[in-house]
Design a protein around this motif. Structure first.
Motif, PDB file in Angstrom:
ATOM      1  N   ASN A   1       0.847  -1.183   0.000  1.00  0.00           N
ATOM      2  CA  ASN A   1       0.000   0.000   0.000  1.00  0.00           C
ATOM      3  C   ASN A   1       0.886   1.238   0.000  1.00  0.00           C
ATOM      4  O   ASN A   1       1.937   1.253   0.631  1.00  0.00           O
ATOM      5  CB  ASN A   1      -0.934  -0.001   1.211  1.00  0.00           C
ATOM      6  CG  ASN A   1      -2.021  -1.033   1.087  1.00  0.00           C
ATOM      7  OD1 ASN A   1      -1.849  -2.176   1.494  1.00  0.00           O
ATOM      8  ND2 ASN A   1      -3.136  -0.637   0.504  1.00  0.00           N
ATOM      9  N   TYR A   2       0.442   2.250  -0.687  1.00  0.00           N
ATOM     10  CA  TYR A   2       1.266   3.434  -0.836  1.00  0.00           C
ATOM     11  C   TYR A   2       0.483   4.672  -0.425  1.00  0.00           C
ATOM     12  O   TYR A   2      -0.745   4.672  -0.337  1.00  0.00           O
ATOM     13  CB  TYR A   2       1.736   3.578  -2.292  1.00  0.00           C
ATOM     14  CG  TYR A   2       0.622   3.952  -3.231  1.00  0.00           C
ATOM     15  CD1 TYR A   2      -0.179   2.972  -3.807  1.00  0.00           C
ATOM     16  CD2 TYR A   2       0.328   5.286  -3.502  1.00  0.00           C
ATOM     17  CE1 TYR A   2      -1.221   3.306  -4.628  1.00  0.00           C
ATOM     18  CE2 TYR A   2      -0.719   5.629  -4.316  1.00  0.00           C
ATOM     19  CZ  TYR A   2      -1.501   4.633  -4.886  1.00  0.00           C
ATOM     20  OH  TYR A   2      -2.552   4.968  -5.694  1.00  0.00           O
ATOM     21  N   SER A   3       1.239   5.733  -0.202  1.00  0.00           N
ATOM     22  CA  SER A   3       0.676   7.048   0.022  1.00  0.00           C
ATOM     23  C   SER A   3       1.451   8.019  -0.853  1.00  0.00           C
ATOM     24  O   SER A   3       2.689   7.980  -0.878  1.00  0.00           O
ATOM     25  CB  SER A   3       0.799   7.438   1.500  1.00  0.00           C
ATOM     26  OG  SER A   3       0.438   8.786   1.689  1.00  0.00           O
ATOM     27  N   SER A   4       0.710   8.848  -1.585  1.00  0.00           N
ATOM     28  CA  SER A   4       1.387   9.805  -2.462  1.00  0.00           C
ATOM     29  C   SER A   4       0.501  11.021  -2.665  1.00  0.00           C
ATOM     30  O   SER A   4      -0.699  10.885  -2.872  1.00  0.00           O
ATOM     31  CB  SER A   4       1.703   9.162  -3.811  1.00  0.00           C
ATOM     32  OG  SER A   4       2.332  10.091  -4.675  1.00  0.00           O
ATOM     33  N   SER A   5       1.106  12.187  -2.634  1.00  0.00           N
ATOM     34  CA  SER A   5       0.359  13.430  -2.823  1.00  0.00           C
ATOM     35  C   SER A   5       0.199  13.782  -4.300  1.00  0.00           C
ATOM     36  O   SER A   5      -0.510  14.731  -4.630  1.00  0.00           O
ATOM     37  CB  SER A   5       1.055  14.578  -2.085  1.00  0.00           C
ATOM     38  OG  SER A   5       2.409  14.669  -2.503  1.00  0.00           O
ATOM     39  N   VAL A   6       0.844  13.030  -5.163  1.00  0.00           N
ATOM     40  CA  VAL A   6       0.763  13.244  -6.611  1.00  0.00           C
ATOM     41  C   VAL A   6       0.533  11.887  -7.273  1.00  0.00           C
ATOM     42  O   VAL A   6       0.765  10.843  -6.653  1.00  0.00           O
ATOM     43  CB  VAL A   6       2.052  13.887  -7.164  1.00  0.00           C
ATOM     44  CG1 VAL A   6       2.267  15.263  -6.542  1.00  0.00           C
ATOM     45  CG2 VAL A   6       3.264  12.993  -6.923  1.00  0.00           C
ATOM     46  N   PRO A   7       0.057  11.872  -8.529  1.00  0.00           N
ATOM     47  CA  PRO A   7      -0.091  10.578  -9.214  1.00  0.00           C
ATOM     48  C   PRO A   7       1.218   9.823  -9.214  1.00  0.00           C
ATOM     49  O   PRO A   7       2.226  10.327  -9.706  1.00  0.00           O
ATOM     50  CB  PRO A   7      -0.521  10.999 -10.625  1.00  0.00           C
ATOM     51  CG  PRO A   7      -1.186  12.313 -10.440  1.00  0.00           C
ATOM     52  CD  PRO A   7      -0.434  12.991  -9.330  1.00  0.00           C
ATOM     53  N   PRO A   8       1.196   8.627  -8.651  1.00  0.00           N
ATOM     54  CA  PRO A   8       2.471   7.926  -8.459  1.00  0.00           C
ATOM     55  C   PRO A   8       2.876   7.055  -9.634  1.00  0.00           C
ATOM     56  O   PRO A   8       2.062   6.658 -10.455  1.00  0.00           O
ATOM     57  CB  PRO A   8       2.170   7.040  -7.250  1.00  0.00           C
ATOM     58  CG  PRO A   8       0.731   6.659  -7.467  1.00  0.00           C
ATOM     59  CD  PRO A   8       0.082   7.869  -8.081  1.00  0.00           C
ATOM     60  N   TYR A   9       4.176   6.765  -9.674  1.00  0.00           N
ATOM     61  CA  TYR A   9       4.672   5.606 -10.389  1.00  0.00           C
ATOM     62  C   TYR A   9       4.968   4.555  -9.305  1.00  0.00           C
ATOM     63  O   TYR A   9       5.444   4.902  -8.218  1.00  0.00           O
ATOM     64  CB  TYR A   9       5.972   5.919 -11.141  1.00  0.00           C
ATOM     65  CG  TYR A   9       5.817   6.720 -12.404  1.00  0.00           C
ATOM     66  CD1 TYR A   9       6.944   7.033 -13.176  1.00  0.00           C
ATOM     67  CD2 TYR A   9       4.586   7.173 -12.862  1.00  0.00           C
ATOM     68  CE1 TYR A   9       6.845   7.769 -14.354  1.00  0.00           C
ATOM     69  CE2 TYR A   9       4.470   7.916 -14.032  1.00  0.00           C
ATOM     70  CZ  TYR A   9       5.604   8.206 -14.772  1.00  0.00           C
ATOM     71  OH  TYR A   9       5.513   8.937 -15.922  1.00  0.00           O
ATOM     72  N   LEU A  10       4.720   3.289  -9.610  1.00  0.00           N
ATOM     73  CA  LEU A  10       4.910   2.223  -8.624  1.00  0.00           C
ATOM     74  C   LEU A  10       5.769   1.107  -9.215  1.00  0.00           C
ATOM     75  O   LEU A  10       5.675   0.816 -10.421  1.00  0.00           O
ATOM     76  CB  LEU A  10       3.559   1.672  -8.181  1.00  0.00           C
ATOM     77  CG  LEU A  10       2.734   2.672  -7.363  1.00  0.00           C
ATOM     78  CD1 LEU A  10       1.259   2.352  -7.450  1.00  0.00           C
ATOM     79  CD2 LEU A  10       3.189   2.669  -5.905  1.00  0.00           C
ATOM     80  N   PHE A  11       6.558   0.487  -8.360  1.00  0.00           N
ATOM     81  CA  PHE A  11       7.546  -0.495  -8.811  1.00  0.00           C
ATOM     82  C   PHE A  11       7.603  -1.664  -7.841  1.00  0.00           C
ATOM     83  O   PHE A  11       7.380  -1.507  -6.638  1.00  0.00           O
ATOM     84  CB  PHE A  11       8.948   0.143  -8.871  1.00  0.00           C
ATOM     85  CG  PHE A  11       9.016   1.407  -9.668  1.00  0.00           C
ATOM     86  CD1 PHE A  11       8.664   2.617  -9.091  1.00  0.00           C
ATOM     87  CD2 PHE A  11       9.437   1.392 -10.978  1.00  0.00           C
ATOM     88  CE1 PHE A  11       8.727   3.804  -9.824  1.00  0.00           C
ATOM     89  CE2 PHE A  11       9.502   2.568 -11.720  1.00  0.00           C
ATOM     90  CZ  PHE A  11       9.142   3.769 -11.136  1.00  0.00           C
ATOM     91  N   TRP A  12       7.939  -2.820  -8.379  1.00  0.00           N
ATOM     92  CA  TRP A  12       8.355  -3.957  -7.566  1.00  0.00           C
ATOM     93  C   TRP A  12       9.751  -4.365  -8.027  1.00  0.00           C
ATOM     94  O   TRP A  12       9.997  -4.557  -9.223  1.00  0.00           O
ATOM     95  CB  TRP A  12       7.410  -5.142  -7.716  1.00  0.00           C
ATOM     96  CG  TRP A  12       6.198  -5.079  -6.852  1.00  0.00           C
ATOM     97  CD1 TRP A  12       4.944  -4.665  -7.194  1.00  0.00           C
ATOM     98  CD2 TRP A  12       6.112  -5.460  -5.471  1.00  0.00           C
ATOM     99  NE1 TRP A  12       4.096  -4.771  -6.127  1.00  0.00           N
ATOM    100  CE2 TRP A  12       4.786  -5.247  -5.049  1.00  0.00           C
ATOM    101  CE3 TRP A  12       7.041  -5.979  -4.545  1.00  0.00           C
ATOM    102  CZ2 TRP A  12       4.346  -5.523  -3.754  1.00  0.00           C
ATOM    103  CZ3 TRP A  12       6.606  -6.249  -3.257  1.00  0.00           C
ATOM    104  CH2 TRP A  12       5.285  -6.029  -2.880  1.00  0.00           C
ATOM    105  N   TYR A  13      10.639  -4.502  -7.035  1.00  0.00           N
ATOM    106  CA  TYR A  13      11.997  -4.979  -7.275  1.00  0.00           C
ATOM    107  C   TYR A  13      12.212  -6.269  -6.500  1.00  0.00           C
ATOM    108  O   TYR A  13      11.614  -6.474  -5.436  1.00  0.00           O
ATOM    109  CB  TYR A  13      13.028  -3.953  -6.791  1.00  0.00           C
ATOM    110  CG  TYR A  13      13.248  -2.762  -7.701  1.00  0.00           C
ATOM    111  CD1 TYR A  13      12.417  -1.651  -7.639  1.00  0.00           C
ATOM    112  CD2 TYR A  13      14.311  -2.743  -8.599  1.00  0.00           C
ATOM    113  CE1 TYR A  13      12.634  -0.546  -8.457  1.00  0.00           C
ATOM    114  CE2 TYR A  13      14.545  -1.635  -9.425  1.00  0.00           C
ATOM    115  CZ  TYR A  13      13.699  -0.555  -9.346  1.00  0.00           C
ATOM    116  OH  TYR A  13      13.934   0.536 -10.156  1.00  0.00           O
TER     117      TYR A  13
END
Lengths: 116, 117
Positions: A24-36
């Motif tokens: 789960n994420y929190s972001s104040s702007v449209p995010p980019y999300l990644f899995w490494y």
């Protein structure tokens, strides 16, 4: 500002079973999300990424993840675990187009153990 | 090997000594990021640099740590007067400049593992 929460620092699955890692994420702007993924004593390798195109993203090694804005989630799944999937997995977020550079904020990681 | 190159891979220092970690970004990449991974923890951002400029150092400890990315040569993360708590894996990552070639992710090196005795 961004933050990432990965539920479960350790996950144990049987070979052939479903792998589900929660992010789960929190972001104040449209995010980019990644899995490494990180194998022991190695660097991080990109599994997949969401950059505002299709919400269901397919990556390497049979993994996929779905971006759900309403749930602020980006869970990682694989239908059938292999022994070679034993590793640590990190979810990360960036500010995407609104960010200066590609600075990523990482979750705490989930270590996956695969039982024969 | 066209990937991110870090050296040394392993470094042992005694308390009070200096540690210098080097990072050469991927070919065509001009942005470098340093992260620290403490045992059993995730990666924590330290600093983001472009050639000859520090862009974001919000994760750098206020004392003993410094970073540079000169016009020529690798990026250097320098830790002065090391203490046992500095023992960690330090990862460097790179990305191309903002623009069409930048697809948003970071490309990581294999890390430098610092042990402070």
């Amino acid at each position: 500002a961004q933050s990432v929460t990965q539920l479960g620092s350790h996950v144990s699955v049987s070979e052939g079973a479903l792998v589900l890692l929660r992010c789960n994420y929190s972001s104040s702007v449209p995010p980019y999300l990644f899995w490494y993924v990180q194998y022991p004593n190695q660097g991080l390798q990109l599994l997949l990424k969401y950059t505002s195109a299709a919400t269901l993203v397919k990556g390497i090694n049979g993994f996929e993840a779905e971006f759900k804005k309403s749930e602020t989630s980006f869970h990682l799944t694989k239908p059938s675990a292999h022994m070679s999937d034993a590793a640590e997995y990190f979810c990360a977020v960036s500010g995407g187009l609104k960010a200066a550079g590609n600075k990523l904020t990482f979750g705490g990681g989930t270590r996956v153990l695969v039982k024969p | 090997n066209a990937g991110v190159m870090q050296n040394p891979r392993h470094l042992v220092r005694r308390r009070g000594q200096e540690a210098r970690l080097r990072c050469s970004p991927m070919k065509g990449h001009s942005h470098v990021y340093w992260y620290r991974q403490l045992p059993e923890e995730g990666l924590k951002f330290m600093v983001y640099l472009q050639k000859e400029n520090i862009i974001d150092e919000s994760g750098m400890p206020k004392e003993r740590f410094s970073a540079e990315f000169p016009k020529e040569g690798p990026s250097i993360l320098r830790i002065q007067q090391v203490v046992r708590g500095d023992s960690a894996a330090y990862f460097c990552a790179s990305s191309p400049p903002t623009g069409r070639t930048n697809t948003g992710e970071l490309f990581f090196g294999e890390g430098s593992r610092l042990t402070v005795l």
